[in-house]
Structure formats: C-alpha cells, structure tokens
Enzyme design. Sequence first.
Site, short mmCIF file in Angstrom:
data_model
loop_
_atom_site.label_atom_id
_atom_site.label_comp_id
_atom_site.label_asym_id
_atom_site.label_seq_id
_atom_site.Cartn_x
_atom_site.Cartn_y
_atom_site.Cartn_z
CG MET A 1 1.60 -15.18 27.80
SD MET A 1 2.75 -13.88 28.30
CE MET A 1 3.06 -13.05 26.74
CG HIS A 2 5.03 -17.52 24.63
ND1 HIS A 2 5.22 -16.22 24.21
CD2 HIS A 2 5.49 -17.57 25.92
CE1 HIS A 2 5.78 -15.53 25.18
NE2 HIS A 2 5.95 -16.31 26.23
CG ASP B 1 0.72 -16.78 31.77
OD1 ASP B 1 1.44 -15.93 31.21
OD2 ASP B 1 1.03 -17.98 31.86
#
Length: 494
Positions: free
Chosen positions: A78-79, A237
Amino acid sequence: MFYIGVDLGTSACKFLLVNEAGEVCHQVTREYPLSMPHTGWSEQDPALWWKACLDGIPALLQGFDAAQVQGIGIGGQMHGLVALDAAGEVLRPAILWNDGRTAKETDYLNNVIGRETLSRYTGNIAFAGFTAPKILWMKEHEPALFARIAKILLPKDYLVYRMTGRFATDYSDASGMLLLDVEHKCWSKEMCEICSVQPEWLATLYESWQFVGCLQPEVAAALGLPAGVRVCAGAGDNAAAAIGTGTVGDGRCNISLGTSGTIFISRDRFGVDATNGLHAFAHADGGWHLMGCMLSAASCNKWWMDDILKVTAKDYPAEQAPITEDKLGRNPVFFLPYLMGERSPINDTDARGTLIGLSMNTTRADITQAVLEGVAFAIRDSFEVARSIGVTIPRSNLCGGGAKSALWGTILANVLGIPLDILVTEQGPGYGGALLAMVCCGRFATVREATDALVHVSRTIQPDPALTARYEERYRKFKQIYPTCKALFKELAD
C-alpha cells in the site's frame, strides 16, 4: 477453472494458481531489488513489478491449461506513490510505504492542517508512509516532475493499468492515501485541494471484487492467457490478506508477521479511536476495518539473522532452538523494533531500533529472543488501542512469514493472551486476490460466501495463563522504554 492471485510485495511478487476448490495448484515468486538512495528512503522502479508479471505468470501456467484461467486479483503493497505523465509513463521511481523522507510534510498535515481536520475529511491522520505526504514532498523537491503528473496510482493499480489499460483503484488501498473520505467512500475534495491534487489525476474507485476490465489482447498474449480473462480491482495487501485468512465480518481479527507487522480488525461500521493511533480503512469485503501497522516486523528478525549474525534462512530454527520454554517471559533484554521509524500507534519517523538490558551475561539467544518479543510487544501496543475503544478481540488468525516460527507464534499468543489460529492455506494477499477474482467471475456471490467455503483452520496456538502473566509484567516494562527514549531519538535525528 483457475484463478490467479498476485501478491505484489516489497521484495518480491508472488503468483498463485488456484482452482475452484480453493486449492493452490502452483506458485511462482519473482524477486526484485529495493533502492534506498538516502537514509530512510525506500524506492522501487514499477517496471520491475511488470517484468515480474511478464516472467512469473507464464512460469505459473507451465503444465496447466491457460484457457481455464477465468480471472486475476491483485493484493499489493500500500501507500506507494506511482506518478505517471500524460503518456502513461512513470515519472520517477515509486516512493514506497516504508519510506521515511516525509517528516516535514507529515508534520505540516498533522499540525498545520490539523489532526482533527484530517480525521474529519478522511478518518485518519497523516503518517509518513501515506501517499499524500509523498505528493507534497514531490511538489516541494521535484517541481518539474510534479508539473508533469497526469495520473497518480498505487503499486497494484499500476499492474491493473498495465493489464487492462484502465486507471482503477479499490477502497481498501485508496484508504491509505489520505485522499479518500473513508466513511463515505469517495475522494475528498478538501484533501485534494490541500495536496494540490487535480481530481482527474485520481483513479476510478471500485469495491475490491468488482470487474475493472479484461486483459488487453497484447498483454494476454505476452502473459500466455486468453484475452477474456477478467481483472478485478484487487485490494491493499493487508485487506487482501484478511480475505485470504477469512477475516470477514464484524469483530474478526488477523495478525500478519510479514516485512511489516499488522493487526487487522474487521468491522461492519466505520469508526476511529480518539488519537487515530489505528488506521480506519475500508475493507475488501465491502465494510471497514481498524488496522495497526508497524513498519518492521519479520524484517527485524531478517536484519538480525542475515545482516548481523550472517546466517541464512535455513539456519533460523537453529538460532531459535536455545530459546526453551522456561526462558519465555523472563528475558532481561528488550528490543524496540523501530528500524525504519514507526507508524502505529506512535507515528514517529525518528524512532529507531534499540537494545536495552544487555550485560556480560547476555547471550546470542537472548538477543534473538528479544527481537521476537519486541515485535510481539509492538503489536500489543496496537491491540491495546483497539481495546481502549471497546473492541473485543477474543482470538485472531496469524499469517505471514514470521508465522512459520512456532516459537514466535507461542510468544505472540501469550503476549496478547488470546488463541491464534493457523490456517490450512496461508498464502497471504495472493490467496485473497484469487478469492476476489472468484467473486468477480461469479464463482461466489459474495466475499463472505467465498471465505466461508474455502478458508479453514489447521491448528490453534493456545496461550498459557502462567506465561501470559509473565509476559504481562514484561510488557509493562517494555511500555516504558519508548517514552523514555523519545526525546533522544529526536535529538539524534537532528
């Protein structure tokens, strides 16, 4: 029929071929490097992820009838900020989830814009790993590249784009950008204005199991798949791993000991804690979840074993063998697992790994034990935040690479004081991605139906009351270390 689940990780991309019965028929992993050009920075070239797909998926299909593949679902780290120009080309290496360069931008968002304002707009405060601070960093430090941005994607969304030609994201992954109004599941106009993000830069929002598009003909040919293979939106995830572990429905919990460590609590309604110590995100099942994320979990053990002790993964059990049951809960050595700074719940990019309690009697095994216990104690920190708002967690699933260690599972069960369930099939985000693909293709009507049918418990690690009591005492001492060192961490960073 077959379904492909993809786990786009930080160090490797893992591909699973799953049949209708939920059995993993084949798996393939393709590794790639991580770039750390400066202390605290973490970057990756998205071309590496796509190359892993072009190589890994054909290898996954060897010996199987590719014509039987119905769908693809991706769970991804992520991110990460993937910035594209008007031609769809990557402008710079992706700035990853564990990158710590945005302390200034994070401070601006939390203390100038204000935590209460951020929480009102998004349900969350700013953490250095989130996408919005990275966008502000790019605007400040790379203005020429920033001016060329046409699209902003998350890592797994870049793969969906390469597969389908469509710009899409799902609510669970988008929740970690600090640009999404998580409660109402829409982009926040206010946050876009604060971060100088044009609305057209953002991808179309989907539920995780929803159909985005079929493989483009040329992509299907390159991957060795039929052109009609359906690609769903996928999930971040942790949300994908939660699907893969059956953490669906109110009050279910999953703990992951991967590169990062997470505690994931599924909820049927939106809610936040008073300090926003836990992330309040959308879930891949259509609901929401609370999540605590520590930046370094199994990676702490890998650092200690590989970089310091200079042993290989096959030697890990031998290093843990001297840590007998009588030593649990009695270790005088403590370890703060903040090797990359920390997110939940302390949100401190300056925090660093710390060993304390060393003496002339300290052994190699004592420090190994302290590393495992330090990670467990840090997960307990997030566990306590959830408890503080009335969330009851009677038991949890346990997954991730660290879950392969029976010793670590025993330590964690007793630090938390709850049973931990180990699943028959534990393949993390990739398995969750495959289940989402099944729902996308109509194999199941809902995500809950899929997990009820296919996810089963293999064994349970039960806590021992006496050991839990000893670890309770040790945890109270662990809790004092970070507050004592906090000011020093800041001074050392400066």
